[in-house]
Design an enzyme around this catalytic site. Sequence first.
Site: not given
Ligand SMILES: CNc1nc2cc3c(=O)[nH]c(N)nc3c(CCN)c2[nH]1
Length: 372
Positions: A92-96, A146, A189, A216, A266
């Site tokens: 993943d890119s790190g933003g979340f 993102d 998104q 999102g 995931d």
């Molecule tokens: C547990 N719920 C959840 N919603 C996500 C949304 C994003 C999301 O909108 N963007 C990114 N980059 N990662 C997300 C993740 C992390 C995934 N491993 C999420 N995890």
Amino acid sequence: MKQVTFTLSATDGMARRGRIDTPRGEINTPAFMPVGTAGTVKAMYPEQVRDTGADILLGNTYHLMLRPGAERVASLGGLHTFMNWERPILTDSGGFQVMSLAKLRKLTERGVTFKSHIDGSAYELTPERSIEIQTLLDSDIIMQLDECIALPAERKEMERAMELSIRWADRSKTAFNNQQNRMLFGIVQGGDDAELRSRSAAGLQSIGFDGYSIGGLAVGEPQEVMFRVLSDITPELPADKPRYLMGVGKPDDILGGIERGVDMFDCVHPTRAGRHGHAYTRFGVINLKNARHRDDHRPLDEASPNPNCRRWSRAYLHHLVKTEEILGAMVLSQINLAYYQELTARARAAIEAGRMTDFAAETRAAWAAGDL
Ligand SMILES: CNc1nc2cc3c(=O)[nH]c(N)nc3c(CCN)c2[nH]1
């Protein structure tokens, strides 16, 4: 020429059976990806993760850039060598994670600055730096940077974050520089607003990505809202590219996502739930903390193909959980990951056989009938 390719081999309704071929091996879809946040799937040897049926696992830019550092991982041979997992990795890119873990975050057009939740040191994450970090980790499937916002949210806030994410998608694509040995996914998104979601999907496709994540979601919205967003948006994504629903989910979320055209999932849930004493079986989830198990000599599931569901009594598993013994986390993490892989393997077979509707009905009936 692109060394990471997606092939769709069967569909049944909106459900899809496919395969991603990479230099490090194939990923059969629908796929569940165990989360190895800081370079390890907690409480599991990498060989055990593979034995559960996983083709690919997930790493996190945010955690690895803080510790041990992306340049350090690269100097040690990359993330696969570092953690002894030679099959595909998605990062993943790190933003979340920045928005959910870091301190003193400041988000601007340029990117996000933040203080480490570990030692307070200052960092900046931009679309360009995130691509650089994921490339240093030598990840096989990488994500754009993102902005994911929690739901519910005001429409103008969902619109602002969605439009920023498209601008960051464009910068991510430029920084990716058309690398042939890995895939770059854009992230859709737009919150729970169909029009914003459509604009996001169209905007990403005009830039062009190897796959499309649906972000999102799983951010506090009810399941029916998540399912509505999925039903609306997957038909608007290219059929010949993988679709990855980020952060999802529990078994019934995954089944519903497969029925709505999602290829990849995931979630930390199976491993986290295992560490908290919850065991996933074909009957549903069993809370082994519950005292009712303390004299129950029965195994979790006599008929399971997984030896770990047959060899331990519920009483013993209850004991391990109550005493917080490390073996409890090990056994239940393996049981839960194996169940998630069994679920997705059976879904793949059902789609190939054109019996996804029956499979979904049978699976839900077993959960409902649960002999827990
Ligand atoms: C547990 N719920 C959840 N919603 C996500 C949304 C994003 C999301 O909108 N963007 C990114 N980059 N990662 C997300 C993740 C992390 C995934 N491993 C999420 N995890």
